[in-house]
Design a protein around this motif. Structure first.
Motif, mmCIF file in Angstrom:
data_model
loop_
_atom_site.group_PDB
_atom_site.id
_atom_site.type_symbol
_atom_site.label_atom_id
_atom_site.label_comp_id
_atom_site.label_asym_id
_atom_site.label_seq_id
_atom_site.Cartn_x
_atom_site.Cartn_y
_atom_site.Cartn_z
ATOM 1 N N VAL A 13 0.853 -1.184 0.000
ATOM 2 C CA VAL A 13 0.000 0.000 0.000
ATOM 3 C C VAL A 13 0.892 1.239 0.000
ATOM 4 C CG1 VAL A 13 -1.848 1.223 1.194
ATOM 5 C CG2 VAL A 13 -1.735 -1.279 1.313
ATOM 6 N N PHE A 14 0.586 2.187 -0.889
ATOM 7 C CA PHE A 14 1.344 3.433 -1.001
ATOM 8 C C PHE A 14 0.372 4.603 -0.878
ATOM 9 C CE2 PHE A 14 3.414 0.139 -3.428
ATOM 10 C CZ PHE A 14 4.766 0.275 -3.144
ATOM 11 N N THR A 15 0.665 5.531 0.029
ATOM 12 C CA THR A 15 -0.198 6.700 0.159
ATOM 13 C C THR A 15 0.136 7.710 -0.936
ATOM 14 O OG1 THR A 15 1.326 7.846 1.656
ATOM 15 C CG2 THR A 15 -0.337 6.400 2.652
ATOM 16 N N LEU A 16 -0.842 8.520 -1.278
ATOM 17 C CA LEU A 16 -0.622 9.536 -2.296
ATOM 18 C C LEU A 16 0.399 10.567 -1.819
ATOM 19 C CD1 LEU A 16 -1.784 9.682 -5.111
ATOM 20 C CD2 LEU A 16 -3.437 11.365 -4.304
ATOM 21 N N SER A 17 0.431 10.831 -0.509
ATOM 22 C CA SER A 17 1.413 11.786 0.006
ATOM 23 C C SER A 17 2.830 11.254 -0.162
ATOM 24 C CB SER A 17 1.134 12.101 1.477
ATOM 25 O OG SER A 17 1.171 10.928 2.265
ATOM 26 N N GLN A 18 3.029 9.940 0.007
ATOM 27 C CA GLN A 18 4.339 9.342 -0.269
ATOM 28 C C GLN A 18 4.767 9.620 -1.701
ATOM 29 O OE1 GLN A 18 3.424 5.159 0.930
ATOM 30 N NE2 GLN A 18 5.573 5.148 1.518
ATOM 31 N N ILE A 19 3.859 9.370 -2.620
ATOM 32 C CA ILE A 19 4.169 9.527 -4.041
ATOM 33 C C ILE A 19 4.442 10.990 -4.372
ATOM 34 C CG2 ILE A 19 3.221 9.308 -6.366
ATOM 35 C CD1 ILE A 19 1.685 6.826 -5.267
ATOM 36 N N ASP A 20 3.577 11.898 -3.895
ATOM 37 C CA ASP A 20 3.751 13.319 -4.201
ATOM 38 C C ASP A 20 5.049 13.865 -3.609
ATOM 39 O OD1 ASP A 20 1.422 13.482 -5.668
ATOM 40 O OD2 ASP A 20 0.195 14.123 -3.975
ATOM 41 N N ASN A 21 5.371 13.471 -2.383
ATOM 42 C CA ASN A 21 6.619 13.928 -1.769
ATOM 43 C C ASN A 21 7.833 13.421 -2.549
ATOM 44 O OD1 ASN A 21 5.220 15.240 0.261
ATOM 45 N ND2 ASN A 21 5.412 13.555 1.724
ATOM 46 N N THR A 22 7.753 12.183 -3.027
ATOM 47 C CA THR A 22 8.868 11.621 -3.788
ATOM 48 C C THR A 22 9.001 12.292 -5.144
ATOM 49 O OG1 THR A 22 8.517 9.503 -2.658
ATOM 50 C CG2 THR A 22 9.899 9.476 -4.620
ATOM 51 N N VAL A 23 7.872 12.661 -5.758
ATOM 52 C CA VAL A 23 7.915 13.417 -7.012
ATOM 53 C C VAL A 23 8.752 14.681 -6.831
ATOM 54 C CG1 VAL A 23 6.523 14.894 -8.524
ATOM 55 C CG2 VAL A 23 5.797 12.555 -8.069
ATOM 56 N N GLU A 24 8.498 15.418 -5.747
ATOM 57 C CA GLU A 24 9.239 16.658 -5.519
ATOM 58 C C GLU A 24 10.719 16.385 -5.263
ATOM 59 O OE1 GLU A 24 7.836 19.380 -6.258
ATOM 60 O OE2 GLU A 24 5.972 18.268 -6.555
ATOM 61 N N GLU A 25 11.024 15.317 -4.529
ATOM 62 C CA GLU A 25 12.423 14.975 -4.264
ATOM 63 C C GLU A 25 13.159 14.635 -5.558
ATOM 64 O OE1 GLU A 25 12.297 11.785 -1.506
ATOM 65 O OE2 GLU A 25 11.487 12.996 0.151
ATOM 66 N N ILE A 26 12.499 13.885 -6.433
ATOM 67 C CA ILE A 26 13.129 13.495 -7.700
ATOM 68 C C ILE A 26 13.332 14.716 -8.591
ATOM 69 C CG2 ILE A 26 12.764 12.201 -9.839
ATOM 70 C CD1 ILE A 26 11.300 10.095 -8.126
ATOM 71 N N ARG A 27 12.335 15.595 -8.644
ATOM 72 C CA ARG A 27 12.453 16.795 -9.468
ATOM 73 C C ARG A 27 13.625 17.664 -9.000
ATOM 74 N NH1 ARG A 27 7.761 18.542 -11.469
ATOM 75 N NH2 ARG A 27 6.712 18.323 -9.467
ATOM 76 N N LYS A 28 13.717 17.878 -7.680
ATOM 77 C CA LYS A 28 14.800 18.696 -7.140
ATOM 78 C C LYS A 28 16.159 18.042 -7.376
ATOM 79 C CE LYS A 28 11.968 20.896 -3.563
ATOM 80 N NZ LYS A 28 11.690 20.997 -2.102
ATOM 81 N N ALA A 29 16.208 16.702 -7.245
ATOM 82 C CA ALA A 29 17.470 15.997 -7.478
ATOM 83 C C ALA A 29 17.935 16.188 -8.914
ATOM 84 C CB ALA A 29 17.300 14.513 -7.167
#
Length: 288
Positions: free
Chosen positions: A134-150
């Motif tokens: 199970v993956f929460t949407l907040s997990q996914i959205d937070n990771t999107v921002e981390e990947i973009r910044k990286a």
């Protein structure tokens, strides 16, 4: 609606990629909308010609864009005991009971009724056993921002531009404004390199391949119906961060359960299909 969304947007999504994404053998499993964002769950090869080395991704993009400049892919994986599964074969965006929500990482939902991604994983496209994460949407959205910044900071260990190998993540001169959407976004698909690794909510590897998932909440509990390759549908109760061992097989079909199990408007019945049957079943099933 979700099926139509996937059918309509998947081809245009593919056409929006530079390069030749067809070589990656994408297989789309699920599509859903949340606010102004579209999410796509799929598997693909890690690289063209990678054979059976498939990985699972959820892509997020801004639905108001044309073309989809903000396309970004987050890899997902599921751990069951000492094994890690990376190939998704069924998925559902469904409700999350408060008891299960309190055990999951990321921003915690405050009550029942929040939603999450339920994904069945296997070790390969054809393996017979299953794990369920199970993956929460907040997990996914937070990771999107981390990947973009990286990617904007040139961290090639965490992100890369995908499908276009002549362009690389590098230090960018970008405004401080929100880069979720719009022309300021790097105009190439970006993919993360490190997956979100969740722990399976099953207490053991499911002995039959799960082909369908349906979920509802009741008194803060998360209740899942799992259809499998052999035509069995099992009702299980999720308690804390794992499924209770008292799950019981409640219905059977003649062949593999189709991945689209749905509830009626009263939430008292659900519909399940196989290749040759359609059944309407009660949600409330006495424990045996």
């Amino acid at each position: 609606m979700l099926i139509c969304l996937a059918r309509r947007l998947s081809p245009s999504l593919m056409r929006s990629f530079p390069g030749d994404p067809g070589n990656y053998k994408h297989h789309f499993l699920l599509a859903f909308l949340m606010n102004d964002k579209g999410y796509f769950l799929f598997t693909r090869q890690e690289a063209p010609g990678a054979g059976e080395r498939y990985r699972t991704y959820v892509a997020r993009l801004c639905m108001l864009e044309n073309p989809f400049l903000s396309h970004l892919e987050v890899p997902l994986a599921c751990k069951q005991g000492t094994e890690t599964f990376s190939v998704a074969r069924a998925g559902l965006f469904g409700p999350l009971g408060a008891e299960l929500a309190a055990q999951l990482p990321g921003r915690q939902p405050k009550a029942s009724g929040e939603s999450a991604l339920y994904i069945e994983f296997g070790s390969s496209l054809t393996s017979e056993t299953s794990a369920l994460c199970v993956f929460t949407l907040s997990q996914i959205d937070n990771t999107v921002e981390e990947i973009r910044k990286a990617c904007y900071h040139g961290d090639v260990n965490k992100a890369r531009t995908e499908y276009v190998h002549s362009v690389h993540c590098k230090l960018q001169s970008r405004p401080n404004s929100d880069l979720d959407c719009g022309a300021d976004h790097l105009p190439h698909p970006i993919a993360g390199l490190q997956p979100i690794l969740a722990t399976s909510v099953l207490t053991h590897i499911f002995p039959r391949r799960i082909t369908a998932i349906a979920v509802l909440t009741e008194d803060n509990l998360t209740i899942a119906f799992l259809g499998d390759r052999n035509g069995h549908i099992t009702k299980v109760y999720v308690q804390g961060n794992e499924i209770s061992d008292d799950g019981v097989m409640v219905y059977g079909l003649s062949s593999a359960v189709s991945r689209h199990m749905i509830f009626d408007l009263s939430w008292e019945h659900f519909y399940a299909m196989s290749e040759t049957q359609v059944g309407k079943h009660q949600v409330i099933v006495p424990r045996q």
